[in-house]
Scaffold this motif. Sequence first.
Motif, short mmCIF file in Angstrom:
data_model
loop_
_atom_site.label_atom_id
_atom_site.label_comp_id
_atom_site.label_asym_id
_atom_site.label_seq_id
_atom_site.Cartn_x
_atom_site.Cartn_y
_atom_site.Cartn_z
N THR A 18 1.87 103.73 87.82
CA THR A 18 1.02 104.07 88.95
C THR A 18 1.40 103.23 90.16
O THR A 18 1.47 102.00 90.06
CB THR A 18 -0.46 103.80 88.60
OG1 THR A 18 -0.78 104.53 87.43
CG2 THR A 18 -1.36 104.22 89.75
N PRO A 19 1.69 103.84 91.30
CA PRO A 19 2.15 103.08 92.47
C PRO A 19 1.16 101.97 92.85
O PRO A 19 -0.06 102.15 92.77
CB PRO A 19 2.25 104.15 93.57
CG PRO A 19 2.45 105.42 92.82
CD PRO A 19 1.65 105.28 91.56
N ALA A 63 -1.09 99.86 95.05
CA ALA A 63 -1.84 100.15 96.26
C ALA A 63 -2.65 98.93 96.64
O ALA A 63 -3.68 98.63 96.04
CB ALA A 63 -2.76 101.36 96.05
N SER A 79 -5.03 96.71 99.12
CA SER A 79 -6.02 96.98 100.15
C SER A 79 -5.48 96.50 101.49
O SER A 79 -4.52 95.72 101.55
CB SER A 79 -7.32 96.27 99.82
OG SER A 79 -7.16 94.85 99.94
N ARG A 88 -2.91 93.38 102.02
CA ARG A 88 -1.62 93.60 102.68
C ARG A 88 -1.47 92.64 103.87
O ARG A 88 -0.42 92.02 104.07
CB ARG A 88 -1.53 95.05 103.13
CG ARG A 88 -0.13 95.49 103.53
CD ARG A 88 -0.12 96.97 103.87
NE ARG A 88 -0.50 97.80 102.72
CZ ARG A 88 -1.60 98.54 102.67
NH1 ARG A 88 -2.44 98.58 103.68
NH2 ARG A 88 -1.87 99.26 101.59
N GLY A 119 7.43 102.27 96.86
CA GLY A 119 6.71 102.22 98.12
C GLY A 119 6.65 100.85 98.77
O GLY A 119 7.06 99.83 98.20
N ASP A 141 4.19 98.81 99.48
CA ASP A 141 3.36 97.75 98.90
C ASP A 141 4.11 96.99 97.81
O ASP A 141 4.02 95.77 97.72
CB ASP A 141 2.07 98.34 98.35
CG ASP A 141 1.04 98.61 99.45
OD1 ASP A 141 1.30 98.20 100.60
OD2 ASP A 141 0.00 99.22 99.16
N ARG A 163 1.83 94.41 88.45
CA ARG A 163 1.24 95.07 89.61
C ARG A 163 -0.28 94.86 89.61
O ARG A 163 -0.93 95.15 88.61
CB ARG A 163 1.53 96.56 89.58
CG ARG A 163 3.01 96.89 89.60
CD ARG A 163 3.22 98.37 89.68
NE ARG A 163 4.64 98.70 89.58
CZ ARG A 163 5.13 99.90 89.84
NH1 ARG A 163 4.32 100.87 90.20
NH2 ARG A 163 6.42 100.12 89.72
N ILE A 197 -6.11 98.29 90.71
CA ILE A 197 -7.23 98.51 91.63
C ILE A 197 -8.53 98.37 90.85
O ILE A 197 -8.85 99.19 89.99
CB ILE A 197 -7.14 99.89 92.29
CG1 ILE A 197 -5.85 100.02 93.09
CG2 ILE A 197 -8.34 100.14 93.18
CD1 ILE A 197 -5.64 101.38 93.69
#
Length: 514
Positions: free
Chosen positions: A13-14, A16, A18, A22, A126, A128, A366, A369
């Motif tokens: 899962t990529p 991501a 917040s 970031r 990506g 991130d 990673r 979330i």
Amino acid sequence: MRASEPAATVANTPLALSARERRLLVLLVAGVLLVRLVTLAAYPLTDPTEARYAEIARKMLETGRWITPQFDYGVPFWGKPPLSTWASAMTMSMFGVDEFGARLPSLLFMVGSAALVWALGVRRAGRDLGLWATVIFATTGLVFVSAGAVMTDPALTLGTTLAMAGFWGALHLEGRASRTAGLGFFVGLAVGLLAKGPVAAILTILPIGAWALWTRNSKAAISKLPWVGGGVLLAALVIPWYWAAERATPGFLDYFLVGEHWKRFTQPGWTGDLYGAAHARPRGMIWLFWLGVALPWSLAAITWLARAALVRRGDLRAIARDSWRSYFVLWSLAPMIFFTVSGNVLPSYVLPGLPALALVVADLWRPRIDDARLLRPLVRQALWTGAVLCAGFAIAIVVLRPRLENELSHKGLVREFQRQREGEPAELLYVRQQPASAAFYTRGMAKRLADEGALVPRAGDTPLFFVAIRERDLAALPANVRVGLEPAGDFGEYRLLRHRYRPWPPPHLSLPGS
């Protein structure tokens, strides 16, 4: 997975982040870069390695001899190719002959490697993930230190990173982009060959070959690279200097290729080193070096590996099936695998594998979330790591600066010599050994005497001179010289002595008839 398959298709899962995470991570990378930049001149060049390479670059700038670096005036330095020396000489010509000018290229080389880490992370999953990998790379202990040290390894790391990234791009991009990436592979090899020599080719061919065999991509690995154009480019960039260096100082190729790249690593305590002593270590020591210098992320990798081996064995099988992960794991391990059998290693030999380690750790760890309003544990860990690294380094500079200047460098001794001579013509003489930092900080004016006996004529011929001598050599000073010397300062194992200068007549008097 075949080479033509997009790497991102096997990603989890990529990542991501917040918006807040970031922003904080971007500030962390910028803060690390700023701290390294503003502290480049905050501490002295240390002996032996840093000061040696800085002084070689200073001599190159002073003499204008750009083909063969010089260990001493007229003495060629055959230990390493000149890319790092060229870079330091050029930056010193622009910013001054000091610590900042000598160290700036290392920072720029590491920034270049970080940019490639970011690009590879973006390609994987990506922006991130690219940011997350860059944070891990920037906060790795050896990366942080190397970015502010005069050494050849940052340039080598940029070369191997460019080569490994170029090869991966050549396989997974199409058309002109694939060819450009393939040419990047050959440019990276050229950078490595001009930075440290054939070891650069070994540290790229070893993981690429192992990966191609493991994933059965040997055919694609061969067919996708622009061998003709890339080979011509590589030869054009590398061969002229090697040819010119051998022509200028015959014997260079034999010493560099056979001595430095075979005997150094196969003969523990190799005695053929012309510029110091070989670094005899137990075989396999490189793995312990990796554990220490790659902190804290070496522990993260080991923790993940232990958990996978004991609880989630399927995760290990997933790495083996994931072409991207297997490629970067092999790259990250290549320096340790190659240097395991070597009896002469340094902690800095780990550096070329750290860009890949950052990408692997970023991909495996990673942040998931949970609640976008809260900083996740891994992000907090990275922020704390960066803060402690920067703050600890700044505090260490303040606390350790006297020891750095007076024991690990001769900047303090040279400064005291300059103060006590009060603008008068004077000589600074080193007995038996002259550290490279003394040559650098005196701009080559300090002189080395072969032994204590060489001081006898100096006592009568020179009106004012200072002697820097190791404490254990004091007893060997000739008696007729000893009586004319007085203590002028203690600097680690060295003593600074001043030859008594009693001008007659005193400056305010003059002899009759004069």
